[in-house]
Design an enzyme around this catalytic site. Structure first.
Site, short mmCIF file in Angstrom:
data_model
loop_
_atom_site.label_atom_id
_atom_site.label_comp_id
_atom_site.label_asym_id
_atom_site.label_seq_id
_atom_site.Cartn_x
_atom_site.Cartn_y
_atom_site.Cartn_z
N ARG A 42 0.88 -1.18 0.00
CA ARG A 42 0.00 0.00 0.00
C ARG A 42 0.91 1.21 0.00
NH1 ARG A 42 -5.37 1.34 3.46
NH2 ARG A 42 -6.10 -0.11 1.89
N HIS B 112 -7.33 0.80 -6.50
CA HIS B 112 -7.52 -0.11 -5.37
C HIS B 112 -8.16 -1.39 -5.93
CE1 HIS B 112 -7.75 -1.52 -1.40
NE2 HIS B 112 -8.61 -0.68 -0.85
N GLN C 282 -10.11 -3.96 -3.71
CA GLN C 282 -11.42 -3.49 -3.30
C GLN C 282 -12.45 -3.78 -4.40
OE1 GLN C 282 -12.25 -1.69 -0.22
NE2 GLN C 282 -14.23 -2.34 -0.98
N ASP D 296 -17.17 6.96 -1.87
CA ASP D 296 -15.88 6.85 -1.17
C ASP D 296 -15.66 8.19 -0.46
OD1 ASP D 296 -13.26 6.26 -0.39
OD2 ASP D 296 -12.40 6.37 -2.40
N CYS E 83 -16.47 1.64 0.34
CA CYS E 83 -15.28 0.84 0.62
C CYS E 83 -14.89 0.90 2.10
CB CYS E 83 -14.12 1.32 -0.24
SG CYS E 83 -13.82 3.09 -0.05
N ARG F 103 -13.74 -8.85 1.40
CA ARG F 103 -12.32 -8.60 1.11
C ARG F 103 -11.50 -9.87 1.40
NH1 ARG F 103 -10.42 -3.39 1.27
NH2 ARG F 103 -8.56 -4.43 0.50
N1 CP Z 1 -11.32 -0.26 2.19
C1 CP Z 1 -10.07 -0.32 2.66
O1 CP Z 1 -9.12 -0.58 1.91
O2 CP Z 1 -9.96 -0.09 3.98
P1 CP Z 1 -8.60 0.06 4.82
O3 CP Z 1 -8.00 1.38 4.45
O4 CP Z 1 -9.03 -0.01 6.25
O5 CP Z 1 -7.68 -1.06 4.45
N1 NVA Z 2 -9.92 6.71 -1.41
C1 NVA Z 2 -9.66 6.26 -0.06
C2 NVA Z 2 -9.87 4.79 0.05
C3 NVA Z 2 -9.60 4.18 1.39
C4 NVA Z 2 -9.78 2.71 1.40
C5 NVA Z 2 -8.24 6.63 0.31
O1 NVA Z 2 -7.34 6.46 -0.51
O2 NVA Z 2 -8.01 7.11 1.42
#
Ligand code: CP
Ligand code: NVA
Length: 317
Positions: free
Chosen positions: A109, A136, A139, A232, A272, A300
């Site tokens: 990430r 993502h 997701q 989101d 999400c 997930r």
């Molecule tokens: N939706 C999602 O990726 O959540 P987190 O940021 O908690 O991993």
């Molecule tokens: N768009 C959001 C998604 C979190 C899972 C972010 O990047 O913070």
């Protein structure tokens, strides 16, 4: 010594073919059934290892990826970016080559998608995107599984994304919808339209699947006849400096009960998570009967097990 071959990565959802994506969803359904029939651990990846590297916070991805790996018999190593030598400036390309000599898979990430591309370029094992500023994909795969579970089909449904059309989540969702024949409307302010390269990819897939992909700026009109309404956060991780500007741009894009009432009577609401109640969605909607966000979060786990198997291709008994 490891044999160096070109690994299969999952950096964008478009790294999959529509066929792959369908197979992963089917496999996830199968794994979920086995899980619920009491078979919690399938040791098909026993002896394999995975590094889970986090440059930004996570709850769902962190826990579900670690458990997905464990439930397949893998040994996961969770690494926080700043606690590795990356935090002291060791180049990503060096980290990639070193980690590849220890583990069978790297999941990361990151803030900048380019950093993920760099990691993959120098890795001799598959690299999986656990979220970047661009996409993502994990997701989107779990979301498709969830929609299929709830609606019983994917092709021909109308999915409306309301809010920040260029969020990582929206990007992967648009491409996934186009691949699977879901008609998708993105309702966002023009300044926050999806990136052009993402739309180009989506149109390409849509040509083959028959999906209609549209970008509009009126959420009220967009949600008419929707089977699924999705949103989101307005301010993604890493966007803290432009938070106020985004909040201003997104006024009028909150998913409220009144907005949902304009969709089909059996519309479902997806997010999400994490959510900011009162901003992109009201408390009433996320806690309401149309919300399927908890199922979405659960899926997930099952979807990611399917992804790990797709990437490492063991024989499944
Ligand atoms: N939706 C999602 O990726 O959540 P987190 O940021 O908690 O991993
Ligand atoms: N768009 C959001 C998604 C979190 C899972 C972010 O990047 O913070």
């Amino acid at each position: 010594m490891k044999v160096i071959k070109t690994p299969r990565h999952l950096l964008s959802i478009a790294d999959l073919t529509p066929w792959d994506l369908n197979r992963i969803i089917e496999l996830a359904q199968y794994l979920k059934r086995r899980y619920y029939s009491g078979e919690r651990v399938l040791n098909v990846l026993k002896g394999y290892t995975i590094a889970l590297l986090f440059e930004k916070p996570s709850t769902r991805t962190r826990v579900s990826m670690e458990l997905a790996a464990v439930q397949l018999g893998m040994y996961p190593i969770v690494l926080t970016w700043s606690e590795t030598q990356l935090g002291r400036g060791e180049p990503i390309k060096d980290t990639a080559r070193v980690l590849s000599r220890y583990v069978d898979l790297i999941a990361a990430r990151v803030y900048r998608h380019e950093n993920l591309l760099e990691l993959a370029r120098y890795s001799s094992v598959p690299v999986v995107n656990m979220l970047s500023d661009k996409e993502h994909p994990l997701q989107a795969i779990a979301d498709m599984l969830t929609i299929l579970e709830v609606k019983g089909r994917l092709k021909g449904l109308k999915l409306v994304f309301v809010g920040d059309g260029r969020s990582n989540v929206a990007h992967s969702l648009i491409i996934a919808a186009a691949m699977l024949g879901i008609n998708m409307v993105v309702a966002s302010p023009p300044q926050l339209s999806p990136d052009k390269d993402v739309l180009d990819k989506a149109y390409e897939f849509a040509n083959a699947s028959g999906a209609r992909i549209e970008v509009v700026d009126d959420p009220q009109k967009a949600v008419e006849e929707a089977d699924v309404v999705y949103t989101d956060v307005w301010v993604s991780m890493g966007e803290e400096e432009i938070a106020e500007k985004k909040r201003q741009l997104l006024q009028g894009y909150t998913v409220t009960k009144d907005l949902l009432a304009r969709a089909k009577h059996d519309v479902v609401f997806m997010h999400c998570l994490p959510a900011r109640r009162g901003e992109e969605v009201t408390d009433e909607v996320i806690e309401g009967p149309q919300s399927i966000v908890w199922l979405q979060a659960e899926n997930r786990l099952h979807a990611q097990k399917a992804v790990l198997l797709w990437l490492l291709q063991p024989k499944i008994p």
